[in-house]
Write a protein that holds these residues in place. Structure first.
Motif, mmCIF file in Angstrom:
data_model
loop_
_atom_site.group_PDB
_atom_site.id
_atom_site.type_symbol
_atom_site.label_atom_id
_atom_site.label_comp_id
_atom_site.label_asym_id
_atom_site.label_seq_id
_atom_site.Cartn_x
_atom_site.Cartn_y
_atom_site.Cartn_z
ATOM 1 N N HIS A 84 -34.240 -60.327 56.804
ATOM 2 C CA HIS A 84 -35.689 -60.496 56.744
ATOM 3 C C HIS A 84 -36.242 -60.603 58.165
ATOM 4 N N TYR A 85 -35.439 -61.094 59.074
ATOM 5 C CA TYR A 85 -35.854 -61.276 60.457
ATOM 6 C C TYR A 85 -35.459 -60.052 61.274
ATOM 7 N N ALA A 86 -36.435 -59.476 61.967
ATOM 8 C CA ALA A 86 -36.227 -58.232 62.706
ATOM 9 C C ALA A 86 -35.087 -58.326 63.714
ATOM 10 N N LYS A 87 -34.996 -59.430 64.415
ATOM 11 C CA LYS A 87 -33.947 -59.580 65.427
ATOM 12 C C LYS A 87 -32.562 -59.459 64.794
ATOM 13 N N ASN A 88 -32.352 -60.083 63.651
ATOM 14 C CA ASN A 88 -31.054 -60.036 62.982
ATOM 15 C C ASN A 88 -30.748 -58.634 62.461
ATOM 16 N N ALA A 89 -31.742 -57.977 61.900
ATOM 17 C CA ALA A 89 -31.541 -56.625 61.380
ATOM 18 C C ALA A 89 -31.227 -55.657 62.515
ATOM 19 N N HIS A 90 -31.947 -55.767 63.614
ATOM 20 C CA HIS A 90 -31.725 -54.891 64.763
ATOM 21 C C HIS A 90 -30.307 -55.076 65.296
ATOM 22 N N GLU A 91 -29.891 -56.306 65.453
ATOM 23 C CA GLU A 91 -28.543 -56.596 65.937
ATOM 24 C C GLU A 91 -27.487 -56.036 64.985
ATOM 25 N N ILE A 104 -35.425 -49.119 57.404
ATOM 26 C CA ILE A 104 -36.807 -48.783 57.095
ATOM 27 C C ILE A 104 -37.570 -50.059 56.795
ATOM 28 N N ARG A 105 -38.715 -50.200 57.433
ATOM 29 C CA ARG A 105 -39.555 -51.384 57.201
ATOM 30 C C ARG A 105 -40.214 -51.241 55.829
ATOM 31 N N ILE A 106 -40.004 -52.192 54.970
ATOM 32 C CA ILE A 106 -40.517 -52.143 53.602
ATOM 33 C C ILE A 106 -42.041 -52.152 53.582
ATOM 34 N N LEU A 130 -37.221 -47.425 61.366
ATOM 35 C CA LEU A 130 -36.966 -48.214 62.564
ATOM 36 C C LEU A 130 -35.710 -47.741 63.278
ATOM 37 N N PHE A 131 -34.762 -47.229 62.501
ATOM 38 C CA PHE A 131 -33.487 -46.788 63.051
ATOM 39 C C PHE A 131 -32.922 -45.716 62.133
ATOM 40 N N ASP A 132 -32.442 -44.638 62.716
ATOM 41 C CA ASP A 132 -31.793 -43.566 61.951
ATOM 42 C C ASP A 132 -30.617 -43.067 62.770
ATOM 43 N N LEU A 133 -29.427 -43.402 62.340
ATOM 44 C CA LEU A 133 -28.223 -43.064 63.082
ATOM 45 C C LEU A 133 -28.029 -41.553 63.191
ATOM 46 N N ALA A 134 -28.280 -40.820 62.109
ATOM 47 C CA ALA A 134 -28.050 -39.373 62.098
ATOM 48 C C ALA A 134 -28.936 -38.634 63.098
ATOM 49 N N SER A 135 -30.188 -39.032 63.224
ATOM 50 C CA SER A 135 -31.096 -38.327 64.126
ATOM 51 C C SER A 135 -31.141 -38.944 65.521
ATOM 52 N N GLY A 136 -30.560 -40.124 65.674
ATOM 53 C CA GLY A 136 -30.580 -40.800 66.961
ATOM 54 C C GLY A 136 -31.866 -41.548 67.243
ATOM 55 N N GLN A 180 -40.375 -53.873 68.299
ATOM 56 C CA GLN A 180 -41.242 -53.066 67.470
ATOM 57 C C GLN A 180 -40.817 -53.070 66.003
ATOM 58 N N TRP A 181 -39.760 -53.785 65.708
ATOM 59 C CA TRP A 181 -39.288 -53.873 64.325
ATOM 60 C C TRP A 181 -40.210 -54.798 63.573
#
Length: 60
Positions: free
Chosen positions: A14-21, A38-40, A46-52, A59-60
């Motif tokens: 739920h917390y952006a910092k934890n999700a980003h990490e 993806i922000r609900i 916010l992040f897509d591994l396949a596209s980089g 900004q999360w």
């Protein structure tokens, strides 16, 4: 650092910092080959591994 086991994953991320990490760690250790964060609230990718694609944590 691992999250406390008394919280569900939804609570931890739920917390952006934890999700980003978490997404960066999963990527860095090679445990995933495809992943999106993806922000609900607005559907923003916010992040897509396949596209980089990836936004900085503030900004999360």
């Amino acid at each position: 650092m691992r999250a406390s086991p008394e919280f569900s994953s939804a609570d931890r991320y739920h917390y952006a910092k934890n999700a980003h990490e978490a997404v960066l760690r999963l990527r860095d250790v090679g445990l995933v080959t495809q992943m999106q964060a993806i922000r609900i609230e607005d559907g923003a990718v916010l992040f897509d591994l396949a596209s980089g694609a990836g936004l900085p944590a503030d900004q999360w």
